[in-house]
Design a protein around this motif. Structure first.
Motif, PDB file in Angstrom:
ATOM      1  N   ASP A  82       0.863  -1.189   0.000  1.00  0.00           N
ATOM      2  CA  ASP A  82       0.000   0.000   0.000  1.00  0.00           C
ATOM      3  C   ASP A  82       0.892   1.229   0.000  1.00  0.00           C
ATOM      4  N   SER A  83       0.501   2.253  -0.774  1.00  0.00           N
ATOM      5  CA  SER A  83       1.312   3.469  -0.824  1.00  0.00           C
ATOM      6  C   SER A  83       0.522   4.595  -1.471  1.00  0.00           C
ATOM      7  N   PRO A  84       1.067   5.812  -1.400  1.00  0.00           N
ATOM      8  CA  PRO A  84       0.437   6.924  -2.103  1.00  0.00           C
ATOM      9  C   PRO A  84       0.772   6.944  -3.601  1.00  0.00           C
ATOM     10  N   PHE A  85       1.618   6.028  -4.049  1.00  0.00           N
ATOM     11  CA  PHE A  85       2.022   5.983  -5.454  1.00  0.00           C
ATOM     12  C   PHE A  85       0.954   5.273  -6.287  1.00  0.00           C
ATOM     13  N   ALA A  86       0.719   5.783  -7.478  1.00  0.00           N
ATOM     14  CA  ALA A  86      -0.322   5.236  -8.366  1.00  0.00           C
ATOM     15  C   ALA A  86       0.214   4.026  -9.129  1.00  0.00           C
ATOM     16  N   VAL A  87       0.571   2.969  -8.384  1.00  0.00           N
ATOM     17  CA  VAL A  87       1.061   1.732  -8.996  1.00  0.00           C
ATOM     18  C   VAL A  87       0.123   0.589  -8.639  1.00  0.00           C
ATOM     19  N   ARG A  88      -0.006  -0.335  -9.569  1.00  0.00           N
ATOM     20  CA  ARG A  88      -0.811  -1.535  -9.309  1.00  0.00           C
ATOM     21  C   ARG A  88       0.047  -2.670  -8.767  1.00  0.00           C
ATOM     22  N   SER A  89       1.290  -2.672  -9.133  1.00  0.00           N
ATOM     23  CA  SER A  89       2.242  -3.645  -8.603  1.00  0.00           C
ATOM     24  C   SER A  89       3.606  -2.967  -8.589  1.00  0.00           C
ATOM     25  N   TYR A  90       4.451  -3.403  -7.651  1.00  0.00           N
ATOM     26  CA  TYR A  90       5.762  -2.776  -7.508  1.00  0.00           C
ATOM     27  C   TYR A  90       6.665  -3.780  -6.810  1.00  0.00           C
ATOM     28  N   TYR A 113       7.408  -1.939 -12.045  1.00  0.00           N
ATOM     29  CA  TYR A 113       6.068  -1.653 -11.554  1.00  0.00           C
ATOM     30  C   TYR A 113       5.092  -1.582 -12.724  1.00  0.00           C
ATOM     31  N   ASP A 114       3.829  -1.591 -12.389  1.00  0.00           N
ATOM     32  CA  ASP A 114       2.770  -1.452 -13.381  1.00  0.00           C
ATOM     33  C   ASP A 114       1.926  -0.250 -12.979  1.00  0.00           C
ATOM     34  N   ALA A 115       1.648   0.623 -13.944  1.00  0.00           N
ATOM     35  CA  ALA A 115       0.865   1.828 -13.683  1.00  0.00           C
ATOM     36  C   ALA A 115       0.263   2.315 -14.992  1.00  0.00           C
ATOM     37  N   GLU A 116      -0.575   3.309 -14.894  1.00  0.00           N
ATOM     38  CA  GLU A 116      -1.115   3.939 -16.093  1.00  0.00           C
ATOM     39  C   GLU A 116       0.027   4.610 -16.850  1.00  0.00           C
ATOM     40  N   GLN A 122       6.370  10.538 -14.260  1.00  0.00           N
ATOM     41  CA  GLN A 122       6.497  11.101 -12.915  1.00  0.00           C
ATOM     42  C   GLN A 122       6.915  10.035 -11.912  1.00  0.00           C
ATOM     43  N   LEU A 123       6.366   8.834 -12.025  1.00  0.00           N
ATOM     44  CA  LEU A 123       6.753   7.747 -11.122  1.00  0.00           C
ATOM     45  C   LEU A 123       8.229   7.396 -11.304  1.00  0.00           C
ATOM     46  N   ASP A 124       8.679   7.303 -12.549  1.00  0.00           N
ATOM     47  CA  ASP A 124      10.096   7.012 -12.809  1.00  0.00           C
ATOM     48  C   ASP A 124      10.991   8.054 -12.134  1.00  0.00           C
ATOM     49  N   LYS A 125      10.639   9.321 -12.267  1.00  0.00           N
ATOM     50  CA  LYS A 125      11.412  10.406 -11.657  1.00  0.00           C
ATOM     51  C   LYS A 125      11.397  10.286 -10.134  1.00  0.00           C
ATOM     52  N   THR A 126      10.235  10.038  -9.565  1.00  0.00           N
ATOM     53  CA  THR A 126      10.111   9.911  -8.111  1.00  0.00           C
ATOM     54  C   THR A 126      10.940   8.745  -7.590  1.00  0.00           C
ATOM     55  N   PHE A 127      10.780   7.578  -8.207  1.00  0.00           N
ATOM     56  CA  PHE A 127      11.506   6.409  -7.724  1.00  0.00           C
ATOM     57  C   PHE A 127      13.014   6.579  -7.916  1.00  0.00           C
TER      58      PHE A 127
END
Length: 145
Positions: A82-90, A113-116, A122-127
């Motif tokens: 569970d997290s605030p990140f918009a990922v379905r799997s990580y 990970y899997d996401a929209e 943005q997720l790539d930059k954050t991670f």
């Protein structure tokens, strides 16, 4: 599937760095983006299947499960539950290897990970930057005292 990645040299031997990284409940000591960590259900930080609840500086939380802890290869794998990140799997991997020429440690950190598709940049930059690169720098700072 995206694969954000960061790596760096930490000026300490690989065994010393691994002892810090392998503590599944120890991130607040060295990662500036983690305010606190608590293991759920009284699990040990070295037990595969252990779940940690990380609290971020803004009060947000991330729950993660330890999937693999390999001392011989100095590799840890964990999943976000569970997290605030918009990922379905990580699924993330942290690996520490010796730099034989200098006696330092080479630290790699990445995930799949899997996401929209619209969220991936943005997720790539954050991670890559906010989590992995910041964490590797945090290890260096922590060891410098």
């Amino acid at each position: 599937m995206p694969r954000p990645y960061a790596s760096g040299i930490v000026p300490a031997n690989a065994d010393t760095v691994w002892e810090i990284v392998r503590d599944f409940n120890g991130m607040p000591a060295w990662h500036p983006g983690i305010a606190s960590s608590e293991l759920e259900s009284g699990a040990s930080a070295a037990t595969v299947g252990a779940v940690r609840l990380l609290t971020l500086p803004d009060g947000g939380t991330v729950r993660e499960r330890l999937v693999s802890l390999d001392d011989a290869d100095r590799r840890m794998i964990y999943d976000i539950l569970d997290s605030p990140f918009a990922v379905r799997s990580y699924r993330s991997t942290v690996r520490v290897a010796p730099v034989t020429a200098t006696g330092e440690a080479f630290v790699e950190w990445w995930c799949h990970y899997d996401a929209e598709a619209a969220d991936e940049a943005q997720l790539d930059k954050t991670f890559t930057r906010a989590i992995y690169a910041t964490g590797i720098t945090g290890l260096t700072d922590h060891l410098a005292g």
